[in-house]
Motif scaffolding. Structure first.
Motif, PDB file in Angstrom:
ATOM      1  N   MET A   1     -60.650  41.723 -82.311  1.00 45.23           N
ATOM      2  CA  MET A   1     -61.567  42.823 -82.584  1.00 45.23           C
ATOM      3  C   MET A   1     -62.990  42.424 -82.219  1.00 45.23           C
ATOM      4  N   LYS A   2     -63.820  43.460 -82.102  1.00 45.75           N
ATOM      5  CA  LYS A   2     -65.240  43.251 -81.877  1.00 45.75           C
ATOM      6  C   LYS A   2     -65.984  43.967 -82.996  1.00 45.75           C
ATOM      7  N   LEU A   3     -66.753  43.190 -83.762  1.00 43.43           N
ATOM      8  CA  LEU A   3     -67.451  43.720 -84.923  1.00 43.43           C
ATOM      9  C   LEU A   3     -68.902  44.022 -84.565  1.00 43.43           C
ATOM     10  N   ILE A   4     -69.383  45.181 -84.997  1.00 44.86           N
ATOM     11  CA  ILE A   4     -70.776  45.550 -84.790  1.00 44.86           C
ATOM     12  C   ILE A   4     -71.394  45.962 -86.120  1.00 44.86           C
ATOM     13  N   ARG A   5     -72.708  45.956 -86.166  1.00 42.60           N
ATOM     14  CA  ARG A   5     -73.468  46.568 -87.253  1.00 42.60           C
ATOM     15  C   ARG A   5     -74.506  47.456 -86.589  1.00 42.60           C
ATOM     16  N   TYR A   6     -74.698  48.638 -87.111  1.00 45.01           N
ATOM     17  CA  TYR A   6     -75.565  49.595 -86.437  1.00 45.01           C
ATOM     18  C   TYR A   6     -76.448  50.330 -87.439  1.00 45.01           C
ATOM     19  N   GLY A   7     -77.539  50.886 -86.916  1.00 40.55           N
ATOM     20  CA  GLY A   7     -78.451  51.654 -87.752  1.00 40.55           C
ATOM     21  C   GLY A   7     -79.805  50.998 -87.857  1.00 40.55           C
ATOM     22  N   ASP A   8     -80.674  51.594 -88.655  1.00 42.63           N
ATOM     23  CA  ASP A   8     -82.038  51.104 -88.802  1.00 42.63           C
ATOM     24  C   ASP A   8     -82.064  49.701 -89.391  1.00 42.63           C
ATOM     25  N   LEU A   9     -83.080  48.940 -89.016  1.00 42.34           N
ATOM     26  CA  LEU A   9     -83.243  47.579 -89.507  1.00 42.34           C
ATOM     27  C   LEU A   9     -83.251  47.554 -91.030  1.00 42.34           C
ATOM     28  N   GLY A  10     -82.384  46.703 -91.590  1.00 41.51           N
ATOM     29  CA  GLY A  10     -82.294  46.570 -93.032  1.00 41.51           C
ATOM     30  C   GLY A  10     -81.367  47.569 -93.695  1.00 41.51           C
ATOM     31  N   ARG A  11     -80.871  48.543 -92.917  1.00 44.32           N
ATOM     32  CA  ARG A  11     -79.959  49.548 -93.469  1.00 44.32           C
ATOM     33  C   ARG A  11     -78.729  49.722 -92.577  1.00 44.32           C
ATOM     34  N   GLU A  12     -78.330  48.629 -91.949  1.00 38.85           N
ATOM     35  CA  GLU A  12     -77.204  48.701 -91.017  1.00 38.85           C
ATOM     36  C   GLU A  12     -75.883  49.029 -91.725  1.00 38.85           C
ATOM     37  N   LYS A  13     -75.026  49.721 -91.025  1.00 38.55           N
ATOM     38  CA  LYS A  13     -73.659  49.982 -91.448  1.00 38.55           C
ATOM     39  C   LYS A  13     -72.713  49.165 -90.574  1.00 38.55           C
ATOM     40  N   ILE A  14     -71.497  48.980 -91.055  1.00 33.03           N
ATOM     41  CA  ILE A  14     -70.538  48.187 -90.292  1.00 33.03           C
ATOM     42  C   ILE A  14     -69.707  49.077 -89.372  1.00 33.03           C
ATOM     43  N   GLY A  15     -69.275  48.469 -88.266  1.00 35.29           N
ATOM     44  CA  GLY A  15     -68.460  49.193 -87.307  1.00 35.29           C
ATOM     45  C   GLY A  15     -67.626  48.243 -86.475  1.00 35.29           C
ATOM     46  N   VAL A  16     -66.873  48.809 -85.566  1.00 33.21           N
ATOM     47  CA  VAL A  16     -66.092  48.033 -84.610  1.00 33.21           C
ATOM     48  C   VAL A  16     -66.262  48.648 -83.232  1.00 33.21           C
TER      49      VAL A  16
ATOM     50  N   SER B   1     -67.651  52.036 -92.125  1.00 38.45           N
ATOM     51  CA  SER B   1     -68.356  51.782 -93.382  1.00 38.45           C
ATOM     52  C   SER B   1     -67.554  52.201 -94.607  1.00 38.45           C
ATOM     53  N   ALA B   2     -66.536  53.052 -94.413  1.00 33.65           N
ATOM     54  CA  ALA B   2     -65.683  53.426 -95.541  1.00 33.65           C
ATOM     55  C   ALA B   2     -64.903  52.236 -96.088  1.00 33.65           C
ATOM     56  N   LEU B   3     -64.790  51.170 -95.297  1.00 31.05           N
ATOM     57  CA  LEU B   3     -64.145  49.956 -95.793  1.00 31.05           C
ATOM     58  C   LEU B   3     -64.951  49.350 -96.922  1.00 31.05           C
ATOM     59  N   GLY B   4     -66.269  49.571 -96.884  1.00 31.53           N
ATOM     60  CA  GLY B   4     -67.158  49.040 -97.916  1.00 31.53           C
ATOM     61  C   GLY B   4     -67.689  47.668 -97.562  1.00 31.53           C
ATOM     62  N   GLY B   5     -68.830  47.326 -98.134  1.00 31.67           N
ATOM     63  CA  GLY B   5     -69.407  46.009 -97.961  1.00 31.67           C
ATOM     64  C   GLY B   5     -70.108  45.837 -96.633  1.00 31.67           C
ATOM     65  N   ASP B   6     -70.352  44.599 -96.280  1.00 33.20           N
ATOM     66  CA  ASP B   6     -71.074  44.231 -95.068  1.00 33.20           C
ATOM     67  C   ASP B   6     -70.381  43.026 -94.458  1.00 33.20           C
ATOM     68  N   TYR B   7     -70.731  42.708 -93.229  1.00 33.95           N
ATOM     69  CA  TYR B   7     -70.169  41.528 -92.578  1.00 33.95           C
ATOM     70  C   TYR B   7     -70.971  40.312 -93.020  1.00 33.95           C
ATOM     71  N   ASP B   8     -70.643  39.835 -94.219  1.00 33.86           N
ATOM     72  CA  ASP B   8     -71.414  38.774 -94.859  1.00 33.86           C
ATOM     73  C   ASP B   8     -70.472  37.713 -95.418  1.00 33.86           C
ATOM     74  N   GLU B   9     -71.017  36.819 -96.206  1.00 32.22           N
ATOM     75  CA  GLU B   9     -70.223  35.722 -96.761  1.00 32.22           C
ATOM     76  C   GLU B   9     -69.025  36.236 -97.548  1.00 32.22           C
ATOM     77  N   ASN B  10     -69.227  37.255 -98.349  1.00 35.09           N
ATOM     78  CA  ASN B  10     -68.134  37.801 -99.143  1.00 35.09           C
ATOM     79  C   ASN B  10     -67.042  38.385 -98.248  1.00 35.09           C
ATOM     80  N   PHE B  11     -67.432  39.078 -97.209  1.00 35.98           N
ATOM     81  CA  PHE B  11     -66.462  39.671 -96.282  1.00 35.98           C
ATOM     82  C   PHE B  11     -65.608  38.597 -95.619  1.00 35.98           C
ATOM     83  N   PHE B  12     -66.255  37.647 -94.962  1.00 36.15           N
ATOM     84  CA  PHE B  12     -65.499  36.639 -94.220  1.00 36.15           C
ATOM     85  C   PHE B  12     -64.715  35.721 -95.151  1.00 36.15           C
ATOM     86  N   GLY B  13     -65.236  35.471 -96.345  1.00 31.90           N
ATOM     87  CA  GLY B  13     -64.579  34.553 -97.265  1.00 31.90           C
ATOM     88  C   GLY B  13     -63.458  35.164 -98.079  1.00 31.90           C
ATOM     89  N   ASN B  14     -63.279  36.475 -97.975  1.00 27.63           N
ATOM     90  CA  ASN B  14     -62.250  37.153 -98.765  1.00 27.63           C
ATOM     91  C   ASN B  14     -61.363  38.033 -97.886  1.00 27.63           C
TER      92      ASN B  14
END
Length: 284
Positions: free
Chosen positions: A1-16, A26-39
């Motif tokens: 997969m290819k992961l993207i984040r989009y939208g205004d700076l500081g208010r990005e949503k997640i996408g593919v 973004s309906a998946l919830g969360g962000d592409y962050d430590e919690n996402f990758f670690g869980n």
């Protein structure tokens, strides 16, 4: 997969990105962050995309792309990891990887402007192949290193050479200025890159090609780098390790060439897409 984040700076949503089209997840919830990758985030994302095939919302063309990962705990970099780059700067080939950090506040999107810092005279470019960590890693063996990788990203390790080399101390002060870590356009998961040991990297300024190298010329390989760094600090999910730059940086020319307002930097890597940054002066 290819992961993207989009939208205004500081208010990005997640996408593919699927077949070159960007979709909202973004309906998946969360962000592409430590919690996402670690869980098990990548597995959950894959299931979500499959379950919603044909129903995902397309991200409108022209929408800003942010860094494909949220601000990580660390942005680590390997210095002088290509023989030709070490030679052009007059440096010896390192016996062990040279490790430095970029501030996490330097993170920016792949098409965001590069802002020349106040009092800068020697802002430079460096195209690099970046690693994103998927799970906690401490004292990892080289054989197991790739089991700790979520994927790979394109990174421009923007550098202010006077700050880095002429102001005393470590390199970090020339590496961590705001906008000095454009990453993306996407994170490519491991299966997207056929051979991490043969990835072409290139960078141009104002249409002139300055860097054209390959990860086959790395002094220290990706698995070795992960293992090595993990001996000194714990790597956390979402951390970035940038593996070094090939020859062709501005510092290496005689006389040196440095970025100025109005310059356009374009860079890319096999399987990691391309990015483009316009250079601007620090606002008065």
């Amino acid at each position: 997969m290819k992961l993207i984040r989009y939208g205004d700076l500081g208010r990005e949503k997640i996408g593919v990105q699927l077949d070159g089209v960007n979709y909202d997840v973004s309906a998946l919830g969360g962000d592409y962050d430590e919690n996402f990758f670690g869980n098990s985030g990548l597995a959950r994302l894959e299931e979500f995309v499959k379950a919603n095939a044909g129903r995902l919302i397309v991200v409108p063309e022209g929408t800003r792309l942010g860094s494909p990962i949220a601000r990580p705990s660390k942005i680590l970099c390997i210095g002088l990891n290509y023989r030709d780059h070490a030679a052009e700067t007059g440096a010896a080939i390192p016996a062990e990887p040279i490790l430095f950090m970029k501030s996490t506040t330097s993170l920016s999107g792949p098409y965001d402007d590069i802002i020349i810092p106040k009092n800068s005279t020697k802002t430079d470019w460096e195209v690099e192949f970046g690693i994103v960590i998927s799970k906690r890693a401490s004292y990892v063996t080289e054989a197991d290193a790739l089991d700790h990788v979520a994927g790979y990203v394109l990174h421009n390790d923007v550098s202010e050479r006077a700050f880095q080399l002429e102001r005393g101390g470590t390199w970090d002060k020339g590496k961590g200025c705001d906008t000095f870590a454009p990453i993306g356009p996407f994170l490519a998961t491991k299966e997207e890159i056929a051979d991490i040991n043969n990835v072409r990297l290139w960078l141009s300024v104002n249409g002139k090609m300055y860097q054209d190298g390959s990860t086959r010329d790395l002094i220290f390989s990706v698995p070795f780098i992960i293992s090595y760094v993990s001996q000194f600090m714990t790597l956390l999910p979402g951390d970035v390790i940038s593996t070094g730059t090939p020859a062709g940086v501005g510092l290496g020319f005689n006389p040196p060439i440095y970025l100025k307002p109005g310059d356009v930097v374009e860079l890319g890597a096999d399987g990691l897409g391309s990015s483009r940054q316009i250079v601007k002066a620090y606002p008065a």
